[in-house]
Write a protein that holds these residues in place. Structure first.
Motif, PDB file in Angstrom:
ATOM      1  N   VAL A   1      27.945  30.595 -20.549  1.00  0.00           N
ATOM      2  CA  VAL A   1      27.850  31.676 -19.552  1.00  0.00           C
ATOM      3  C   VAL A   1      27.431  31.162 -18.182  1.00  0.00           C
ATOM      4  CG1 VAL A   1      27.393  33.413 -21.328  1.00  0.00           C
ATOM      5  CG2 VAL A   1      25.460  32.297 -20.164  1.00  0.00           C
ATOM      6  N   LYS A   2      27.279  29.831 -18.037  1.00  0.00           N
ATOM      7  CA  LYS A   2      26.957  29.302 -16.704  1.00  0.00           C
ATOM      8  C   LYS A   2      28.078  29.623 -15.728  1.00  0.00           C
ATOM      9  CE  LYS A   2      28.970  24.690 -17.120  1.00  0.00           C
ATOM     10  NZ  LYS A   2      29.966  24.785 -16.067  1.00  0.00           N
ATOM     11  N   THR A   3      29.299  29.805 -16.225  1.00  0.00           N
ATOM     12  CA  THR A   3      30.442  30.112 -15.373  1.00  0.00           C
ATOM     13  C   THR A   3      30.241  31.416 -14.615  1.00  0.00           C
ATOM     14  OG1 THR A   3      31.933  28.986 -16.856  1.00  0.00           O
ATOM     15  CG2 THR A   3      32.923  30.661 -15.436  1.00  0.00           C
ATOM     16  N   HIS A   4      29.730  32.444 -15.317  1.00  0.00           N
ATOM     17  CA  HIS A   4      29.656  33.761 -14.668  1.00  0.00           C
ATOM     18  C   HIS A   4      28.240  34.280 -14.493  1.00  0.00           C
ATOM     19  CE1 HIS A   4      29.005  35.423 -18.687  1.00  0.00           C
ATOM     20  NE2 HIS A   4      30.101  34.824 -19.106  1.00  0.00           N
ATOM     21  N   LYS A   5      27.280  33.846 -15.336  1.00  0.00           N
ATOM     22  CA  LYS A   5      25.885  34.293 -15.263  1.00  0.00           C
ATOM     23  C   LYS A   5      25.808  35.824 -15.127  1.00  0.00           C
ATOM     24  CE  LYS A   5      24.880  30.205 -12.431  1.00  0.00           C
ATOM     25  NZ  LYS A   5      24.124  29.262 -13.206  1.00  0.00           N
ATOM     26  N   CYS A   6      26.651  36.522 -15.838  1.00  0.00           N
ATOM     27  CA  CYS A   6      26.796  37.963 -15.617  1.00  0.00           C
ATOM     28  C   CYS A   6      26.691  38.688 -16.961  1.00  0.00           C
ATOM     29  CB  CYS A   6      28.156  38.205 -14.955  1.00  0.00           C
ATOM     30  SG  CYS A   6      28.560  39.931 -14.754  1.00  0.00           S
ATOM     31  N   LEU A   7      25.741  39.623 -17.064  1.00  0.00           N
ATOM     32  CA  LEU A   7      25.489  40.299 -18.335  1.00  0.00           C
ATOM     33  C   LEU A   7      26.693  41.121 -18.779  1.00  0.00           C
ATOM     34  CD1 LEU A   7      21.835  41.496 -17.583  1.00  0.00           C
ATOM     35  CD2 LEU A   7      22.579  39.377 -18.704  1.00  0.00           C
TER      36      LEU A   7
END
Ligand SMILES: Cc1ncc(COP(=O)(O)O)c(C=O)c1O
Length: 475
Positions: A140-146
């Protein structure tokens, strides 16, 4: 009819200037009004006011509505927890603007996320993982978005991979219970490791005996992963080395550490010369991991989960026999580098940057827009001659302008190789989506040309101290 008392909660930093819309709370004679508590700031959410039954109240587009159970909990000491829980049953929704926002109307620079493309990318990669018989643990480092994490979870992903404890805390507070920190353990962050391990199944990565000893000295039960180097040459114990067995044995000898798995990342797929070369590197990665698992078993050590994965590799790999899970991240958004490598087509790039030409002098053959390194990053991509991003021919089509490129960047200025007049809106395809996303606080989410939502990017850093650790999660 709904029966609740509500409150309005607004993500900090949300612009307050948008048009107001009325929202009506259904009546409930049995409850006492809870009118207007003053602002209550906790973590990144701000309760603007509490409202009672029979009250008409005003909420702004973007505000989040929560029901009464949340409020009663919020009034106690557990606001953080309750807000996270509120995301489930008690979360009533986000107030939508009556105005339809279009791409043209967004302040620039804006990070535009195409929801149709995102959803299709998630579906396709999950389909590949299912067909290849492996679990998908997206990075999820790509988007860091819940919100994107939620979509990955509902598409079938199991667990997530993170690159920082900050990412881990944000997702843990949001309810994710299986998190792998696929980065060599940082000793100065032991306190955060212990805290996360208390709350969720948290995987810590090691590639040395020194790191194993550091973890073992905590005497805490920890879930440990060994990182192998399968040819990339970055971190990881060389996959064929005796050190792998020593590390595996040492972990199993301790009374507190559990060897949860072995992971590797074939990052050298990013230097591949062709799609066939990517497939060959992904096969080497698979073989290296399966053989490492076998050697550990022969030495009497259970290797746990065998985990591989890069986006180029996972987009093209044909066979994952012997592997348990894959961890691509970039596939959710893709980008121009992936197009150049042959991992995907242009139509799968979900993220673009909307920018405005702010300086242009006739005859120069170029212009300047608000798309500097603090927007696009300084990633030079995979194309020769190098550049910082390609432009679409206009805001609406998926065709790249054959000539226009971002040829140089300073912090906020981006120089475009084509002369456009001042005020022209341009749409840029970044070389590296992950680094571009990490420059922004939120995605502007679109379907077609219509802006349908705004999603936060949890990109905080340097929150290693207790104070920060408390602040940087949604719950
Ligand atoms: C250890 C590890 N696993 C998985 C990934 C995801 O790979 P990609 O960015 O190609 O999707 C990365 C990316 O850097 C990584 O470092």
């Amino acid at each position: 009819m709904l029966d609740y008392v509500g409150c309005i909660v607004r993500p900090a930093g949300h612009p307050f200037s948008v048009a107001v819309q009325n929202v009506f709370v259904p009546s409930n004679q049995n409850r006492v009004s809870l009118l207007v508590a003053s602002q209550y700031v906790a973590n990144d959410l701000r309760v603007i006011r509490f409202i009672g039954p029979n009250a008409a109240f005003r909420a702004d587009p973007g505000d989040l509505l929560f029901a009464n159970k949340t409020i009663s909990m919020a009034l106690g000491s557990q606001l953080a927890l309750s807000l996270a829980e509120a995301w489930g049953q008690d979360y009533l929704g986000r107030v939508k603007s009556k105005e339809t926002k279009t791409l043209e109307g967004l302040p620039t620079p804006a990070l535009v996320l195409d929801l149709d493309v995102l959803e299709s990318n998630l579906r396709l990669m999950q389909g590949r993982a299912d067909a290849l018989g492996v679990r998908l643990r997206p990075h999820v480092k790509t988007h860091k978005c819940l919100e994107i994490g939620d979509l990955q979870r509902s598409a079938g992903a199991s667990g997530i991979t993170v690159s920082t404890p900050e990412e881990a805390r944000a997702f843990a507070a949001h309810g994710v219970t299986d998190i792998l920190w696929a980065f060599p353990m940082i000793p100065s962050r032991l306190r955060e490791i212990l805290d996360l391990s208390d709350r969720v199944r948290f995987g810590v990565t090691v590639d040395s005996l020194v790191a194993v000893e550091t973890l073992s000295r905590t005497e805490a039960p920890l879930s440990v992963w060994i990182e192998l180097d399968c040819g990339y040459g970055r971190s990881g114990v060389p996959h064929e080395s005796p050190a792998l067995i020593e590390i595996g044995r040492r972990i199993s000898e301790t009374s507190t550490l559990e060897l949860a798995g072995c992971l590797t990342h074939a990052g050298h797929t990013y230097h591949a010369e062709s799609p066939a070369h990517i497939v060959a590197l992904a096969e080497e990665e698979r073989r290296a991991m399966v053989e490492a698992g076998q050697r550990l078993r022969e030495a009497g050590v259970d290797p746990g989960t065998l985990s591989v994965g890069s986006t180029p590799g996972m987009s093209l790999v044909q066979d994952l026999t012997g592997i348990d899970e894959v961890r691509p991240g970039n596939y959710a958004l893709y980008d121009y580098t992936q197009v150049c490598l042959g991992s995907c087509g242009l139509e799968r790039c979900a993220v673009t940057v909307l920018a405005t030409v702010i300086s242009s002098h006739p005859g120069r053959g170029r212009c300047v827009a608000d798309c500097g390194a603090a927007v696009l990053s300084k990633d030079l991509g995979a194309e020769t001659p190098a550049h910082f991003g390609r432009l679409f021919s206009d805001l609406t089509t998926a065709d790249l302008d054959p000539a226009a490129r971002v040829t140089s960047v300073s912090q906020e200025h981006g120089t475009i190789s084509t002369e456009y007049s001042i005020g022209t809106k341009i749409r840029i395809l970044p070389n590296h989506a992950c680094l571009t996303v990490a420059q922004f606080d939120h995605f502007d989410v679109v379907r077609g040309q219509t802006v349908v939502d705004r999603w936060k990017i949890w990109r905080s850093r340097g929150a290693g101290n207790q104070e920060g650790a408390r602040r940087d999660g949604p719950g």
